[in-house]
Write a protein that holds these residues in place. Sequence first.
Motif, short mmCIF file in Angstrom:
data_model
loop_
_atom_site.label_atom_id
_atom_site.label_comp_id
_atom_site.label_asym_id
_atom_site.label_seq_id
_atom_site.Cartn_x
_atom_site.Cartn_y
_atom_site.Cartn_z
N LYS A 5 0.84 -1.19 0.00
CA LYS A 5 0.00 0.00 0.00
C LYS A 5 0.89 1.26 0.00
O LYS A 5 1.90 1.30 0.70
CB LYS A 5 -0.88 -0.03 1.26
N GLU A 6 0.51 2.24 -0.80
CA GLU A 6 1.25 3.50 -0.82
C GLU A 6 0.32 4.62 -0.36
O GLU A 6 -0.89 4.49 -0.46
CB GLU A 6 1.75 3.81 -2.22
N ILE A 7 0.93 5.68 0.13
CA ILE A 7 0.12 6.82 0.55
C ILE A 7 0.61 8.05 -0.20
O ILE A 7 1.81 8.20 -0.42
CB ILE A 7 0.21 7.01 2.08
N LYS A 8 -0.35 8.87 -0.64
CA LYS A 8 0.03 10.10 -1.36
C LYS A 8 0.29 11.20 -0.34
O LYS A 8 -0.60 11.56 0.43
CB LYS A 8 -1.08 10.49 -2.34
N LEU A 9 1.52 11.73 -0.34
CA LEU A 9 1.87 12.80 0.59
C LEU A 9 1.31 14.14 0.09
O LEU A 9 0.86 14.23 -1.05
CB LEU A 9 3.39 12.88 0.75
N ASN A 10 1.40 15.17 0.94
CA ASN A 10 0.76 16.46 0.58
C ASN A 10 1.36 17.13 -0.64
O ASN A 10 0.77 18.05 -1.20
CB ASN A 10 0.73 17.41 1.79
N ASP A 11 2.56 16.65 -1.08
CA ASP A 11 3.16 17.20 -2.30
C ASP A 11 2.96 16.29 -3.50
O ASP A 11 3.59 16.46 -4.55
CB ASP A 11 4.66 17.45 -2.07
N GLY A 12 2.11 15.26 -3.32
CA GLY A 12 1.80 14.37 -4.44
C GLY A 12 2.72 13.16 -4.54
O GLY A 12 2.46 12.24 -5.32
N VAL A 13 3.81 13.14 -3.76
CA VAL A 13 4.74 12.01 -3.80
C VAL A 13 4.09 10.78 -3.16
O VAL A 13 3.44 10.89 -2.11
CB VAL A 13 6.05 12.38 -3.05
N GLU A 14 4.26 9.62 -3.81
CA GLU A 14 3.69 8.39 -3.24
C GLU A 14 4.74 7.69 -2.39
O GLU A 14 5.86 7.45 -2.85
CB GLU A 14 3.25 7.45 -4.37
N MET A 15 4.38 7.39 -1.14
CA MET A 15 5.33 6.76 -0.21
C MET A 15 4.78 5.40 0.24
O MET A 15 3.61 5.32 0.63
CB MET A 15 5.51 7.68 1.01
N PRO A 16 5.62 4.34 0.20
CA PRO A 16 5.14 3.06 0.74
C PRO A 16 4.75 3.20 2.21
O PRO A 16 5.42 3.89 2.97
CB PRO A 16 6.35 2.13 0.58
N MET A 17 3.68 2.53 2.60
CA MET A 17 3.22 2.59 4.00
C MET A 17 4.15 1.81 4.93
O MET A 17 4.12 2.00 6.13
CB MET A 17 1.81 1.99 4.13
N LEU A 18 4.95 0.90 4.36
CA LEU A 18 5.82 0.06 5.19
C LEU A 18 7.22 0.03 4.58
O LEU A 18 7.38 -0.13 3.37
CB LEU A 18 5.24 -1.36 5.23
N GLY A 19 8.22 0.19 5.44
CA GLY A 19 9.60 0.12 4.97
C GLY A 19 10.48 -0.46 6.06
O GLY A 19 9.98 -0.89 7.11
N LEU A 20 11.79 -0.47 5.81
CA LEU A 20 12.74 -1.00 6.79
C LEU A 20 13.49 0.14 7.45
O LEU A 20 14.03 1.01 6.77
CB LEU A 20 13.77 -1.91 6.07
N GLY A 21 13.56 0.13 8.79
CA GLY A 21 14.40 1.08 9.52
C GLY A 21 15.74 0.44 9.83
O GLY A 21 15.80 -0.77 10.07
N VAL A 22 16.82 1.24 9.81
CA VAL A 22 18.15 0.66 10.03
C VAL A 22 18.90 1.30 11.20
O VAL A 22 20.13 1.25 11.27
CB VAL A 22 19.00 0.68 8.73
N TYR A 23 18.16 1.87 12.14
CA TYR A 23 18.78 2.43 13.35
C TYR A 23 19.43 1.29 14.15
O TYR A 23 18.87 0.19 14.23
CB TYR A 23 17.68 3.10 14.18
N GLN A 24 20.60 1.59 14.72
CA GLN A 24 21.32 0.63 15.57
C GLN A 24 21.81 -0.60 14.81
O GLN A 24 22.00 -1.66 15.41
CB GLN A 24 20.45 0.21 16.78
#
Length: 281
Positions: free
Chosen positions: A2-21
């Motif tokens: 699933k993707e979400i349209k941000l307020n500038d029209g860019v589509e961002m995946p709802m789920l991704g990988l974080g790499v902290y630590q």
Amino acid sequence: MKEIKLNDGVEMPMLGLGVYQISDLRECEKTVLTAIESGYRLIDTASAYGNELAVGNAVKKSGVVREKLFITSKLWVQDAGYEKTKIAFEQSLKKLRLDYLDLYLIHQAVGDYYGSWRAMEELHREGKIRAIGISNFYPERVADLVAHNEIVPSVNQLEVHPFYQRFDAQRFLQKKDVQIQSWASFVEGRYDFFNNGLLTSIGRQYDKSVAQVTLRWLVQRNIAVIPKSVHKERIIENFNIWDFELSKGDMDAISTLDTNASAFFDHRDPEIIARWAKRKI
Ligand SMILES: NC(=O)c1ccc[n+]([C@@H]2O[C@H](COP(=O)([O-])OP(=O)(O)OC[C@H]3O[C@@H](n4cnc5c(N)ncnc54)[C@H](OP(=O)(O)O)[C@@H]3O)[C@@H](O)[C@H]2O)c1
């Protein structure tokens, strides 16, 4: 995905990988490659994590075309200010071996972040950053930033999880059309999170784990997620949340876990601000 349209029209995946630590660069590269091979398209790193080089290597090795990936990095406090932001952004791009970023966030609301925001607005207009955003900004900081600048942040990355649910912040950010992305969705495993009784029993009804129930609860609240794991089986498990839907009763039950307090620290605490201001990366 699933993707979400941000307020500038860019589509961002709802789920991704974080790499902290994930400070070991070989481990980080392997983890990001595993995630991309498992279907992840969004990777969330930061200059403060010290692993942009590894993310860049994995992106190149993955063979997935650049336009199909969504790469986020963040500006650390020591680089706040107009000129320093421009330099820090170029350094991040170089480490990541990219010629643009999908999302660039101000990591903390500390220092001259107004200067940073003006630099980021310019970089966005030049096409070097598709979407610009913030992280750890409480509603009053967002209101002030929005009132004094042209571009409204597209994302605010915040600590949100079952023990700190942030409904007030969400209501405010929705009105401003700022998308929340949750960090520490699993509370980093603290407070015996993965054995939580309520989340375990809800998971049993759907044949899903505590991790999956939590991520599903967040995306059903329209909050994007970036769980971190270095284990392949967990990376796959965390991605597998699109084939079930929590009932309203279960969503409501999870809301009873809210303590309305951070599980880590309050970003408005003067001692924390002093600590961020001193931290060099
Ligand atoms: N903007 C900010 O200030 C900020 C702050 C913190 C984090 N973040 C971002 O948010 C991302 C996620 O937050 P986080 O890394 O702090 O914590 P998190 O995602 O809440 O938790 C990560 C922990 O959960 C474990 N885990 C992951 N999946 C699991 C599963 N399915 N079953 C059991 N254990 C599991 C991981 O262990 P293993 O790795 O051993 O599997 C790791 O110990 C970060 O990586 C970073 O990109 C941003």
